[in-house]
Design a protein around this motif. Sequence first.
Motif, PDB file in Angstrom:
ATOM      1  N   LEU A 287       0.978  -1.207   0.153  1.00 21.74           N
ATOM      2  CA  LEU A 287       0.020  -0.559   0.362  1.00 21.74           C
ATOM      3  C   LEU A 287       0.757   1.126   0.036  1.00 21.74           C
ATOM      4  N   GLY A 288       1.929   1.573   0.684  1.00 22.90           N
ATOM      5  CA  GLY A 288       2.744   2.685   0.493  1.00 22.90           C
ATOM      6  C   GLY A 288       4.032   2.426  -0.324  1.00 22.90           C
TER       7      GLY A 288
ATOM      8  N   LEU B 259       2.368   1.403  -3.434  1.00 21.82           N
ATOM      9  CA  LEU B 259       1.582   1.984  -4.305  1.00 21.82           C
ATOM     10  C   LEU B 259       1.460   3.394  -4.338  1.00 21.82           C
ATOM     11  N   SER B 260       0.964   4.034  -3.066  1.00 20.32           N
ATOM     12  CA  SER B 260       0.178   5.458  -2.915  1.00 20.32           C
ATOM     13  C   SER B 260       1.557   6.717  -2.916  1.00 20.32           C
ATOM     14  N   SER B 261       3.039   5.802  -2.986  1.00 18.10           N
ATOM     15  CA  SER B 261       4.352   6.090  -3.558  1.00 18.10           C
ATOM     16  C   SER B 261       4.350   6.608  -4.792  1.00 18.10           C
TER      17      SER B 261
ATOM     18  N   SER C 224       1.905   6.340  -6.913  1.00 14.94           N
ATOM     19  CA  SER C 224       0.822   7.231  -7.861  1.00 14.94           C
ATOM     20  C   SER C 224       1.247   8.183  -7.348  1.00 14.94           C
ATOM     21  N   LEU C 225       1.685   9.235  -6.178  1.00 13.61           N
ATOM     22  CA  LEU C 225       1.782  10.803  -5.613  1.00 13.61           C
ATOM     23  C   LEU C 225       2.469  11.282  -6.842  1.00 13.61           C
TER      24      LEU C 225
END
Length: 190
Positions: A96-97, A99-101, A103-104
Amino acid sequence: MSAVDFLFWVFAVLSVGGGLSMVFSKHPVSAAMFMIVSLVAIAALFVLLDAFFLAVLQVLVYAGAVMVLFLFIIMLLDVGPNAAKQKIVHWKVGILGLLSSISLVFVLFLLGGEAGYIWSPDSESPWPDPKLGVSSAEDILPFSTNVSSFGYGLMTKYMLPVQISGFMLLAAMIGVIILSKKSDPRENDS
């Protein structure tokens, strides 16, 4: 290889190595010391760029005052030997971390491309195009190592970010002081 190139590589390795050591350090005090090493190496890189004022500010403000504040906060929290024990991170949280990085970074890339801040090899300058994202050419501050131009930019265009960061540091300091206060057992009786 010239002496400046050699010094660049030495200080670049020191800054990246200090940052990685800070991230992977298990004890908070040694992590803060590694961060000081990284900040001083960045100040040395400023000296290599002939930005002496920024180098002095880097050492005085960040490596000096802010890191002393962090060390006092670490000492106020009264971190014991059990605080350095590593907790198990589940693979779901890691994915999750990641993927969020990603996407950011993707969103920032898209926003930067629309505003004209992404440099391509075809363009002449890596600076923003005034026609795309900036209202006028006067809004772009020219790079200078002069103290007066640095102060002018800091007190005009970048005044709001400086004030916001100051309030955030103040709020963090007050929060740590409140959290670190030990409750008196006699207060609960009355």
